[in-house]
Scaffold this motif. Structure first.
Motif, PDB file in Angstrom:
ATOM      1  N   THR A 275      -8.086   3.108  -1.304  1.00 20.60           N
ATOM      2  CA  THR A 275      -8.689   1.835  -1.525  1.00 20.60           C
ATOM      3  C   THR A 275      -7.598   0.789  -1.218  1.00 20.60           C
ATOM      4  O   THR A 275      -6.505   1.177  -0.528  1.00 20.60           O
ATOM      5  CB  THR A 275      -8.409   1.785  -3.044  1.00 20.60           C
ATOM      6  OG1 THR A 275      -7.213   1.788  -3.837  1.00 20.60           O
ATOM      7  CG2 THR A 275      -9.548   2.827  -3.920  1.00 20.60           C
ATOM      8  N   LYS A 276      -7.878  -0.243  -1.312  1.00 21.06           N
ATOM      9  CA  LYS A 276      -7.091  -1.853  -1.030  1.00 21.06           C
ATOM     10  C   LYS A 276      -5.811  -1.665  -1.959  1.00 21.06           C
ATOM     11  O   LYS A 276      -4.782  -1.978  -1.533  1.00 21.06           O
ATOM     12  CB  LYS A 276      -7.964  -2.864  -1.092  1.00 21.06           C
ATOM     13  CG  LYS A 276      -7.059  -4.009  -0.506  1.00 21.06           C
ATOM     14  CD  LYS A 276      -7.938  -5.128  -0.446  1.00 21.06           C
ATOM     15  CE  LYS A 276      -6.774  -6.555  -0.158  1.00 21.06           C
ATOM     16  NZ  LYS A 276      -7.614  -7.774   0.103  1.00 21.06           N
ATOM     17  N   GLN A 277      -6.059  -1.356  -3.038  1.00 22.10           N
ATOM     18  CA  GLN A 277      -5.072  -1.267  -4.336  1.00 22.10           C
ATOM     19  C   GLN A 277      -3.887  -0.232  -3.475  1.00 22.10           C
ATOM     20  O   GLN A 277      -2.835  -0.448  -3.584  1.00 22.10           O
ATOM     21  CB  GLN A 277      -5.417  -0.685  -5.467  1.00 22.10           C
ATOM     22  CG  GLN A 277      -4.504  -0.886  -6.586  1.00 22.10           C
ATOM     23  CD  GLN A 277      -3.982  -2.286  -6.708  1.00 22.10           C
ATOM     24  OE1 GLN A 277      -4.694  -3.373  -6.752  1.00 22.10           O
ATOM     25  NE2 GLN A 277      -2.649  -2.385  -7.046  1.00 22.10           N
ATOM     26  N   ASP A 278      -4.470   0.864  -2.987  1.00 22.24           N
ATOM     27  CA  ASP A 278      -3.269   1.972  -2.406  1.00 22.24           C
ATOM     28  C   ASP A 278      -2.337   1.212  -1.327  1.00 22.24           C
ATOM     29  O   ASP A 278      -1.257   1.379  -1.139  1.00 22.24           O
ATOM     30  CB  ASP A 278      -4.122   3.161  -1.938  1.00 22.24           C
ATOM     31  CG  ASP A 278      -4.594   3.862  -2.910  1.00 22.24           C
ATOM     32  OD1 ASP A 278      -4.157   3.697  -4.072  1.00 22.24           O
ATOM     33  OD2 ASP A 278      -5.472   4.722  -2.725  1.00 22.24           O
TER      34      ASP A 278
ATOM     35  N   SER B  69       4.006   1.840  -7.670  1.00 29.87           N
ATOM     36  CA  SER B  69       4.649   2.665  -6.638  1.00 29.87           C
ATOM     37  C   SER B  69       5.397   3.787  -7.220  1.00 29.87           C
ATOM     38  O   SER B  69       6.228   3.598  -8.078  1.00 29.87           O
ATOM     39  CB  SER B  69       5.359   1.994  -5.604  1.00 29.87           C
ATOM     40  OG  SER B  69       5.902   2.737  -4.604  1.00 29.87           O
TER      41      SER B  69
ATOM     42  N   GLY C 298       0.890  -5.756 -10.410  1.00 29.47           N
ATOM     43  CA  GLY C 298      -0.229  -4.400 -10.997  1.00 29.47           C
ATOM     44  C   GLY C 298       0.173  -3.305 -10.181  1.00 29.47           C
ATOM     45  O   GLY C 298      -0.705  -2.504 -10.343  1.00 29.47           O
ATOM     46  N   THR C 299       1.088  -3.259  -9.227  1.00 26.37           N
ATOM     47  CA  THR C 299       1.216  -2.091  -8.436  1.00 26.37           C
ATOM     48  C   THR C 299       2.283  -1.143  -9.270  1.00 26.37           C
ATOM     49  O   THR C 299       2.953  -1.460  -9.936  1.00 26.37           O
ATOM     50  CB  THR C 299       1.782  -2.192  -7.040  1.00 26.37           C
ATOM     51  OG1 THR C 299       2.980  -2.834  -7.215  1.00 26.37           O
ATOM     52  CG2 THR C 299       0.926  -3.122  -6.117  1.00 26.37           C
TER      53      THR C 299
ATOM     54  N   LEU D  63      -1.953  -2.089  -1.118  1.00 24.83           N
ATOM     55  CA  LEU D  63      -1.205  -3.126  -1.897  1.00 24.83           C
ATOM     56  C   LEU D  63       0.128  -2.437  -2.386  1.00 24.83           C
ATOM     57  O   LEU D  63       1.233  -3.068  -2.276  1.00 24.83           O
ATOM     58  CB  LEU D  63      -1.856  -3.933  -2.748  1.00 24.83           C
ATOM     59  CG  LEU D  63      -2.972  -4.846  -2.356  1.00 24.83           C
ATOM     60  CD1 LEU D  63      -3.649  -5.533  -3.572  1.00 24.83           C
ATOM     61  CD2 LEU D  63      -2.455  -5.615  -1.561  1.00 24.83           C
ATOM     62  N   THR D  64      -0.020  -1.234  -2.752  1.00 24.61           N
ATOM     63  CA  THR D  64       1.135  -0.506  -3.479  1.00 24.61           C
ATOM     64  C   THR D  64       1.892  -0.061  -2.530  1.00 24.61           C
ATOM     65  O   THR D  64       3.373  -0.303  -2.696  1.00 24.61           O
ATOM     66  CB  THR D  64       0.484   0.879  -4.227  1.00 24.61           C
ATOM     67  OG1 THR D  64      -0.365   0.349  -5.238  1.00 24.61           O
ATOM     68  CG2 THR D  64       1.760   1.533  -4.803  1.00 24.61           C
TER      69      THR D  64
END
Length: 231
Positions: free
Chosen positions: A66-69, A121, A118-119, A71-72
């Motif tokens: 995902t895009k969130q991945d 890692s 919000g990440t 960003l992380t």
């Protein structure tokens, strides 16, 4: 009989019988950070990133579901080198250096704080920063619960402050508040306290704002501090 094909320019990647180029995760993250700096987070899409690294958009999902991945992974890269406070400083000096280093790292990239917020890692940069921060506090005598909550407070303060700072200083913005609009709205008769504080409230000296808030946090920690062995 077909004519010979034109050879690719010197240094260009050679196609391998129609197969897409091999995608390197680290280089893809670096390319994403370049796009971030050029256009900002809102313009960073998986399609634009795929074009930048020369692959089909679907190929990115092999590394980033995902895009969130994505960003992380970007947040993890942004924190590289942040977990090295001066070894000869006391606990408050080392904590201050860590907070300042994190702010500097976030400010190094456009919308860096928005990327990080919000990440979660589990990479070595993020975990190393947290380990160092909590370690500084535990070695100073703070219990593990106080150290953990303090670490969260430091990170939340730093990220939140930098979010506001970067939002205020986007190209075309005038700062956190338009002084002229506030002068019209904040009259001394109706809002005497706001009127007196207006020069500070409209100041774009974000380093001064950050240092003041960090100083308040340290004062509270010193009041809480009870030297002793790490819990």
């Amino acid at each position: 009989m077909s004519s010979p094909s034109t050879p690719p320019p010197a240094g260009a990647a050679r196609p391998s019988r129609g197969r897409p180029p091999r995608l390197d995760q680290a280089r893809t993250v670096e390319a994403a950070l370049v796009l971030l700096d050029e256009s900002g987070l809102d313009a960073l899409t998986m399609r634009r990133l795929a074009d930048a690294v020369g692959v089909q958009a679907g190929a990115l999902y092999r590394h980033f579901a995902t895009k969130q991945d994505l960003l992380t992974a970007m947040a993890e890269r942004i924190l590289a080198g942040c977990a090295t406070p001066p070894p000869d400083a006391d606990w408050s000096g080392r904590l201050t250096a860590l907070a300042r280093g994190m702010r500097t790292a976030l400010l190094a990239h456009r919308d860096g704080a928005r990327v990080y917020a919000g990440t979660h890692s589990t990479g070595p940069n993020t975990l190393g920063f947290a380990e160092t921060l909590i370690g500084v506090l535990r070695e100073a005598g703070f219990g593990h619960e106080d150290a953990a909550r303090t670490a969260l407070t430091v990170v939340h303060f730093t990220v939140g402050h930098t979010l506001e700072e970067q939002a205020a200083l986007q190209p075309g913005d005038q700062g956190p508040a338009d002084p002229e609009q506030l002068r019209e709205a904040v009259t001394a008769a109706r809002f005497p306290h706001l009127s007196a504080a207006l020069p500070v409230l409209t100041s774009t000296d974000f380093t001064a704002h950050f240092e003041f808030g960090l100083g308040l946090l340290l004062q509270g920690l010193r009041a809480l501090h009870r030297p002793g062995p790490a819990a």
